[in-house]
Design an enzyme around this catalytic site. Structure first.
Site, short mmCIF file in Angstrom:
data_model
loop_
_atom_site.label_atom_id
_atom_site.label_comp_id
_atom_site.label_asym_id
_atom_site.label_seq_id
_atom_site.Cartn_x
_atom_site.Cartn_y
_atom_site.Cartn_z
N ASN A 98 2.89 79.11 94.19
CA ASN A 98 2.48 78.16 95.23
C ASN A 98 2.79 78.83 96.57
OD1 ASN A 98 2.03 76.08 96.99
ND2 ASN A 98 3.84 74.89 96.38
N TRP A 99 1.75 79.32 97.21
CA TRP A 99 1.98 80.07 98.46
C TRP A 99 2.28 79.15 99.63
CZ3 TRP A 99 -2.22 84.53 98.85
CH2 TRP A 99 -2.03 85.42 97.77
N LYS A 100 2.10 77.84 99.44
CA LYS A 100 2.31 76.86 100.52
C LYS A 100 1.51 77.29 101.76
CE LYS A 100 6.85 76.03 98.59
NZ LYS A 100 8.03 75.20 98.64
N HIS A 130 2.52 67.60 94.77
CA HIS A 130 3.71 68.39 95.10
C HIS A 130 4.64 67.53 95.96
CE1 HIS A 130 6.25 71.48 96.87
NE2 HIS A 130 5.91 72.23 95.83
N GLU A 146 6.28 68.13 98.52
CA GLU A 146 6.07 68.25 99.97
C GLU A 146 4.91 67.36 100.41
OE1 GLU A 146 5.86 72.52 100.14
OE2 GLU A 146 7.98 72.61 99.63
N GLU A 153 9.60 69.48 88.93
CA GLU A 153 10.20 70.12 90.10
C GLU A 153 11.24 69.19 90.74
OE1 GLU A 153 7.59 73.45 91.74
OE2 GLU A 153 7.06 71.64 92.80
N GLY A 202 12.87 75.31 97.31
CA GLY A 202 13.07 76.04 98.56
C GLY A 202 14.52 76.03 99.04
N SER A 225 13.13 77.00 93.07
CA SER A 225 13.92 78.22 93.28
C SER A 225 13.96 79.13 92.06
CB SER A 225 15.34 77.88 93.75
OG SER A 225 15.29 77.18 94.99
N GLY A 257 7.44 79.00 94.32
CA GLY A 257 7.13 79.04 95.74
C GLY A 257 7.52 80.38 96.34
N GLY A 258 8.71 80.44 96.94
CA GLY A 258 9.16 81.62 97.68
C GLY A 258 8.96 82.94 96.95
#
Ligand code: PEP
Length: 255
Positions: A13-15, A98, A100, A170, A176, A216, A237-238
């Site tokens: 997930n590149w956000k 998601h 977010e 999640e 994150g 994470s 993500g990251g």
């Protein structure tokens, strides 16, 4: 059916990261670093990057994903993108619900359900996100909450479609933050989600559906998480923004 027979899916997930040219560069780095994957590899990229990434992944094992989809087919929804628009661009997966989007953009369990159905109708695979906040975990309501999120997300979805959906567990407190759920904590909730699917549908659907862990996940902790019986992959993500780290995760899922 057991874990070995389920689809292992590693999705990045590149956000809101990477311009189209940066996105194409990251795909090139990933193609160079990536092992021969024995799992499904997906990159869920910002909508504006979709054409560049669709071009860059041609001839590779990487599948294209989006990060959101509107539930209506078309109309006066300024700024939104429909499922058929995504499908026509070669998108195969879409993240739905998601945390977010739930936190910052008013996503509710009901709109998650509508988006998942719109995705399915257009031939896309929804990656349906569920998970509790730290406060909810501390209140001891994780199981009830995640089970309710799952039940509402699948409301009205037929068994034949449900088995092809992906669920991402999640925990919001792990996204994150660098705080990962322990492998046991993550597996426990993934198992609860599988049981919930079993109650909604049947054992075959519960055994066949892919459930990811996200929060994470990185090159260091991925092997332990991905080895768990009810964890079939990861939503990352990251670490998905760094080709070498993402490759290590793909390799761990391929074992
Ligand atoms: C995510 O965005 O879904 C996620 C899990 O992020 P991170 O891996 O950075 O925690």
């Amino acid at each position: 059916m057991n874990k070995d027979l389920r689809r292992a899916i590693i999705a990045g997930n590149w956000k809101m990261n990477k311009t189209p040219s940066e996105a194409a560069k990251l795909i090139e780095e990933l193609k160079a670093a990536m092992p021969e994957p024995d799992c499904e590899v997906v990159v869920c990229v910002p909508a504006i990057d979709i054409p560049a990434v669709a071009e860059a992944i041609k001839g590779s094992d990487i599948r294209l994903g989006a990060q959101n989809v509107h539930f209506e087919a078309s109309g006066a929804f300024t700024g939104e993108i429909s499922a058929s628009m995504l499908a026509e661009m070669g998108v195969e997966y879409v993240i739905v619900g998601h945390s977010e989007r739930r936190q910052y953009f008013g996503e509710t369990n009901e709109t998650v359900n509508l988006r998942a159905k719109a995705a399915i109708n257009a031939g896309l695979t929804p990656i349906i996100c569920v998970g509790e906040t730290l406060e909810q975990r501390e209140q001891g309501i994780t199981d009830d909450l995640v089970s309710m999120q799952t039940k509402i997300a699948f409301n009205g979805i037929e068994k034949e479609d449900a088995i092809n959906c992906v669920i991402a567990y999640e925990p919001v407190w792990a996204i994150g933050t660098g705080k990962t759920a322990t492998a046991e904590q993550a597996n426990e909730v993934c198992q609860l989600i599988r049981d919930t699917i079993g109650v909604l549908y049947d054992d075959e659907t519960a055994d066949g559906i892919s459930i990811q862990y996200g929060g994470s996940m990185n090159a260091k902790n991925c092997a332990e998480l991905l080895a768990m019986e009810d964890i079939d992959g990861g939503l990352i993500g990251g670490a998905s923004l760094k080709a070498p780290d993402f490759s290590v995760i793909i390799e761990a899922a391929s074992k």
